[in-house]
Design an enzyme around this catalytic site. Structure first.
Site, PDB file in Angstrom:
ATOM      1  N   GLY A   1       0.857  -1.193   0.000  1.00 16.94           N
ATOM      2  CA  GLY A   1       0.000   0.000   0.000  1.00 16.94           C
ATOM      3  C   GLY A   1       0.888   1.236   0.000  1.00 16.94           C
ATOM      4  NE  ARG A   2      -2.855   4.992   1.540  1.00 16.60           N
ATOM      5  CZ  ARG A   2      -4.143   5.170   1.785  1.00 16.60           C
ATOM      6  NH1 ARG A   2      -4.749   6.224   1.301  1.00 16.60           N
ATOM      7  NH2 ARG A   2      -4.827   4.317   2.523  1.00 16.60           N
ATOM      8  CB  ILE A   3       3.243   2.407   4.678  1.00 15.93           C
ATOM      9  CG1 ILE A   3       2.301   3.423   5.342  1.00 15.93           C
ATOM     10  CG2 ILE A   3       4.523   2.250   5.502  1.00 15.93           C
ATOM     11  CD1 ILE A   3       1.729   2.990   6.677  1.00 15.93           C
TER      12      ILE A   3
ATOM     13  NE  ARG B   1      -5.491  -7.254   0.213  1.00 17.44           N
ATOM     14  CZ  ARG B   1      -6.244  -6.441   0.923  1.00 17.44           C
ATOM     15  NH1 ARG B   1      -7.350  -6.877   1.445  1.00 17.44           N
ATOM     16  NH2 ARG B   1      -5.910  -5.189   1.123  1.00 17.44           N
TER      17      ARG B   1
ATOM     18  CB  ILE C   1       6.512  -1.295  10.689  1.00 21.43           C
ATOM     19  CG1 ILE C   1       6.397  -1.349   9.160  1.00 21.43           C
ATOM     20  CG2 ILE C   1       7.955  -1.168  11.131  1.00 21.43           C
ATOM     21  CD1 ILE C   1       6.724  -0.033   8.476  1.00 21.43           C
ATOM     22  CB  ALA C   2       2.172  -4.837   9.345  1.00 23.85           C
ATOM     23  NE  ARG C   3      -3.009  -2.389  13.774  1.00 21.76           N
ATOM     24  CZ  ARG C   3      -2.518  -1.160  13.565  1.00 21.76           C
ATOM     25  NH1 ARG C   3      -1.218  -0.971  13.473  1.00 21.76           N
ATOM     26  NH2 ARG C   3      -3.316  -0.117  13.482  1.00 21.76           N
TER      27      ARG C   3
ATOM     28  CD  GLU D   1       0.851  -3.566  19.605  1.00 27.59           C
ATOM     29  OE1 GLU D   1       1.755  -4.078  18.913  1.00 27.59           O
ATOM     30  OE2 GLU D   1       0.421  -2.407  19.425  1.00 27.59           O
TER      31      GLU D   1
ATOM     32  CG  HIS E   1       2.093   0.150  17.738  1.00 24.77           C
ATOM     33  ND1 HIS E   1       1.037  -0.724  17.710  1.00 24.77           N
ATOM     34  CD2 HIS E   1       1.944   0.909  16.623  1.00 24.77           C
ATOM     35  CE1 HIS E   1       0.290  -0.496  16.643  1.00 24.77           C
ATOM     36  NE2 HIS E   1       0.838   0.494  15.957  1.00 24.77           N
ATOM     37  CB  ILE E   2       7.305   4.318  18.382  1.00 23.10           C
ATOM     38  CG1 ILE E   2       8.574   3.502  18.040  1.00 23.10           C
ATOM     39  CG2 ILE E   2       6.964   4.213  19.862  1.00 23.10           C
ATOM     40  CD1 ILE E   2       9.853   4.074  18.655  1.00 23.10           C
TER      41      ILE E   2
HETATM   42  C1  DGY Z   1      -1.657   3.026  12.627  1.00 18.87           C
HETATM   43  O1  DGY Z   1      -1.927   4.180  12.285  1.00 18.87           O
HETATM   44  O2  DGY Z   1      -2.304   2.054  12.245  1.00 18.87           O
HETATM   45  C2  DGY Z   1      -0.493   2.858  13.527  1.00 18.87           C
HETATM   46  O3  DGY Z   1      -0.122   1.537  13.664  1.00 18.87           O
HETATM   47  C3  DGY Z   1      -0.795   3.475  14.870  1.00 18.87           C
HETATM   48  O4  DGY Z   1      -1.740   2.655  15.518  1.00 18.87           O
END
Ligand code: DGY
Length: 328
Positions: free
Chosen positions: A157-159, A180, A239-241, A270, A288-289
């Site tokens: 995606g964008r990130i 996907r 860095i996703a979830r 978390e 989660h920063i």
């Molecule tokens: C988001 O914007 O989804 C970041 O993970 C902060 O929760």
């Protein structure tokens, strides 16, 4: 005189955001450091038309049934896996998220975590602080090359695209990705990224960065079987979830050096972290920063506030997730 709508800010936000909302609403705030349980959240949402949430408040059918006045939930996050969106749509409750404003900042952090992990920054700092540095030596904390190595991105995606641009244009990295849906040729060219299937991504990446949304389909997308397909020299960055990686399986792979290292900003369950991850040296852990710069977190909070104002005052939310609610 018409009564102003009441809203809840479910997690502490910056004072200027509270002031902005107070211009339009009766606002109940949440003190810093407080996280409401589901029952407390339901209690505080009584009579509220809107709520500003973070990714940490679960909005599901049970909560919606118990909060009949609720019309909008504005998430201060781009991810919204804390929403049961079909249940919200069925209840006529609008959901909004906070996309775009965090893209570049989050991509910066993805790269920072990749660099820290590949070049063993935190592991070597711990060694130095512990007074263990006695002499310079040729292979002291020798890590993995970043420039010129192959970056794999799962979720484009964008990130993901912003990370690919940094990697390809700044670090001369060949970028391969799996998603996907495949990007348009124009976007692939801008990112200098090549689409591959997941098995090839796992097999070829020197560094594998995860930037896909969490869903039932992406739960444990990286588990023992996937880790076994990666290079023993590879690094994995999440860095996703939390929940996209099987953290227990990852701890085993790190301990047994089946992959070289990992950088994790998100965790299953978390703020708890799998205890085995805390004891392996070859992992960089952050709380989660990825989007946490003051300007970006401020922009995210303002966008969430603008969604509440846009919808409840003007009938036009900025970034609706289930616009069918508006039509209804
Ligand atoms: C988001 O914007 O989804 C970041 O993970 C902060 O929760």
């Amino acid at each position: 005189m018409n009564q102003r709508p009441s809203i809840l800010i479910a997690r502490a936000v910056f004072p200027d955001v509270v002031e902005k909302l107070q211009q339009h609403f009766e606002v109940e705030t949440t003190p810093a450091g407080v996280v409401w349980s589901s029952a407390e959240l339901v209690q505080r949402l009584q009579g509220k038309a809107g709520v500003l949430t973070t990714g940490g408040e679960r909005i599901d059918a049970a909560l919606l049934a118990a909060c009949p006045h609720l019309k909008i939930v504005a998430n201060l996050a781009v991810g919204y896996n804390n929403f049961d969106l079909p249940a919200m749509t069925a209840a006529g409750v609008l959901g909004t998220n906070a996309p775009d404003v965090l893209t570049e900042t989050t991509a910066d952090f993805g790269f920072a975590l990749l660099m820290a992990t590949a070049r063993r920054v935190t592991e070597s700092e711990r060694f130095l602080r512990a007074g263990q540095w006695k002499e310079w030596s040729l292979d002291l904390f020798a890590g993995a090359e970043v420039h010129g190595s192959t970056l794999g991105i799962l979720g484009m995606g964008r990130i993901g695209q912003a990370i690919a641009r940094r990697a390809a244009h700044g670090f001369g990295m060949p970028v391969i990705y799996h998603n996907r849906s495949r990007l348009t040729p124009e976007l692939e060219a801008a990112c200098k990224a090549t689409y591959v299937d997941k098995a090839e991504l796992l097999r070829r990446a020197d560094h594998l960065l995860l930037v896909l949304p969490y869903s039932a389909a992406s739960h444990h997308a990286i588990g023992a079987a996937e880790l076994a397909q990666m290079k023993p020299t590879a690094t994995l960055i999440n860095i996703a979830r939390g929940g996209i990686v099987d953290d227990a399986a990852l701890a085993v792979a790190l301990r047994e050096r089946r992959i070289a290292a990992a950088g994790l900003d998100v965790f299953e369950g978390e703020p708890r972290v799998h205890p085995d991850l805390l004891t392996v040296p070859n992992v960089v852990l952050t709380p989660h920063i990825a989007s946490a710069t003051l300007p970006t977190r401020s922009a995210m909070a303002h966008l969430a506030a603008d969604n509440l104002i846009g919808f409840l005052v003007e009938g036009r939310p900025v970034t609706p997730l289930n616009p069918e609610v508006l039509a209804a």
